[in-house]
Design an enzyme around this catalytic site. Sequence first.
Site, PDB file in Angstrom:
ATOM      1  N   LYS A 219       0.832  -1.207   0.000  1.00 23.70           N
ATOM      2  CA  LYS A 219       0.000   0.000   0.000  1.00 23.70           C
ATOM      3  C   LYS A 219       0.867   1.257   0.000  1.00 23.70           C
ATOM      4  O   LYS A 219       2.033   1.233   0.406  1.00 23.70           O
ATOM      5  CB  LYS A 219      -1.015  -0.065   1.137  1.00 23.70           C
ATOM      6  CG  LYS A 219      -2.077  -1.129   0.780  1.00 23.70           C
ATOM      7  CD  LYS A 219      -3.271  -1.193   1.644  1.00 23.70           C
ATOM      8  CE  LYS A 219      -4.226  -2.249   1.027  1.00 23.70           C
ATOM      9  NZ  LYS A 219      -5.281  -2.674   1.933  1.00 23.70           N
ATOM     10  N   ARG A 259      -2.730 -10.553   4.420  1.00 30.79           N
ATOM     11  CA  ARG A 259      -3.084 -10.645   2.990  1.00 30.79           C
ATOM     12  C   ARG A 259      -1.967  -9.967   2.207  1.00 30.79           C
ATOM     13  O   ARG A 259      -1.768  -8.757   2.331  1.00 30.79           O
ATOM     14  CB  ARG A 259      -4.421  -9.937   2.769  1.00 30.79           C
ATOM     15  CG  ARG A 259      -4.910  -9.928   1.331  1.00 30.79           C
ATOM     16  CD  ARG A 259      -6.203  -9.120   1.226  1.00 30.79           C
ATOM     17  NE  ARG A 259      -6.697  -9.093  -0.134  1.00 30.79           N
ATOM     18  CZ  ARG A 259      -6.254  -8.263  -1.065  1.00 30.79           C
ATOM     19  NH1 ARG A 259      -5.311  -7.382  -0.801  1.00 30.79           N
ATOM     20  NH2 ARG A 259      -6.765  -8.306  -2.288  1.00 30.79           N
TER      21      ARG A 259
HETATM   22  N1  PMM Z   1      -7.082  -4.488   0.372  1.00 34.88           N
HETATM   23  C1  PMM Z   1      -7.322  -4.541  -0.942  1.00 34.88           C
HETATM   24  C2  PMM Z   1      -8.244  -5.468  -1.476  1.00 34.88           C
HETATM   25  N2  PMM Z   1      -8.900  -6.331  -0.673  1.00 34.88           N
HETATM   26  N3  PMM Z   1      -9.332  -7.165   1.476  1.00 34.88           N
HETATM   27  C3  PMM Z   1      -9.132  -7.117   2.790  1.00 34.88           C
HETATM   28  N4  PMM Z   1      -9.807  -7.956   3.601  1.00 34.88           N
HETATM   29  N5  PMM Z   1      -8.256  -6.238   3.366  1.00 34.88           N
HETATM   30  C4  PMM Z   1      -7.543  -5.347   2.623  1.00 34.88           C
HETATM   31  O1  PMM Z   1      -6.784  -4.557   3.190  1.00 34.88           O
HETATM   32  C5  PMM Z   1      -7.748  -5.361   1.204  1.00 34.88           C
HETATM   33  C6  PMM Z   1      -8.660  -6.301   0.667  1.00 34.88           C
HETATM   34  C7  PMM Z   1      -6.618  -3.584  -1.851  1.00 34.88           C
HETATM   35  O2  PMM Z   1      -5.342  -4.009  -2.109  1.00 34.88           O
HETATM   36  P1  PMM Z   1      -4.903  -4.704  -3.494  1.00 34.88           P
HETATM   37  O3  PMM Z   1      -5.260  -3.760  -4.588  1.00 34.88           O
HETATM   38  O4  PMM Z   1      -3.469  -4.890  -3.360  1.00 34.88           O
HETATM   39  O5  PMM Z   1      -5.624  -6.005  -3.615  1.00 34.88           O
END
Ligand code: PMM
Length: 287
Positions: A219, A259
């Site tokens: 992020k 994640r």
């Molecule tokens: N962040 C993203 C997408 N899905 N789901 C959860 N549970 N927590 C998060 O912090 C989260 C998520 C956005 O990040 P990406 O674009 O790298 O997938």
Amino acid sequence: MTAADLLAERDRTLVMGVVNVTPDSFSDGGEWFEPDAAITHGRDVWAAGADIVDIGGESTRPGATRPSFAEELRRVLPVVEALAATGALVCIDTMRAQVAQAAYAAGATMVNDVSGGHADPEMVPFVIGAGLPYVAMHWRGHSDDMYARAVYDDVVAEVCRELASRRDELLGAGLAQEALVLDPGIGFAKTAEHNWALLAALPRLHDLGQPILLGASRKAFLGRVGRGPGEDPRPASERDLETAATSVMAAMAGLWCVRVHDVAQTVRALAVVAAASAHAPVEEVPR
Ligand code: PMM
């Protein structure tokens, strides 16, 4: 291992590997947009040691416009199907109940909803009916204007309070307590300052009484670490070392899962925490 078994895991911090089938995610947008590329990537993520593969077809980057329902389905379904067929534990990252439903039929056994059920009133009844584990993230609104909502007096207290009230609503609606994971939503309606404050307070999330997922991987705020005022932030593809540091913090705080995009390195970083924890007196492990 089933998704329910995974939710009961408390001896180590699990790794959820990200597979974004999107043209525009800020961390890896476009890289795995074609189904075959996404399937190959998902297999690599699983082989690298992910406990869960999280497949999403909607970018949540700030200002993103939403894909249509049909387009989201077109993106994720072949990937869910192929990954589930290889024996991977598949989580569907969606805010739409109908996408979750189709992904469940295709083999997904967990739902990750960044809106915590706020975006689609059918989502919670669906996960309850299907008996699926459900990740509910702290959310204040869709990505197109989420920074307007990044206003807090005390971000840690307010995120905890809002998550606690969502937890109560979800359990009150009939979701089983063993099926609920909570997530502070790093980067969602939060400035860099807010993200850092939450990272500094990870152990407080245990007060919510549920397994906690942390999604800090790649992020933007991590790209600014160590960069001077006139310097550009590190690009998303160069934030995995900083991400690993956040995963170590999560594991040391006893969180349930991280994640991440870079699964192989995360697994190695968490193995260090596990090796040290194995030598700690039982009462010092914060779980
Ligand atoms: N962040 C993203 C997408 N899905 N789901 C959860 N549970 N927590 C998060 O912090 C989260 C998520 C956005 O990040 P990406 O674009 O790298 O997938």
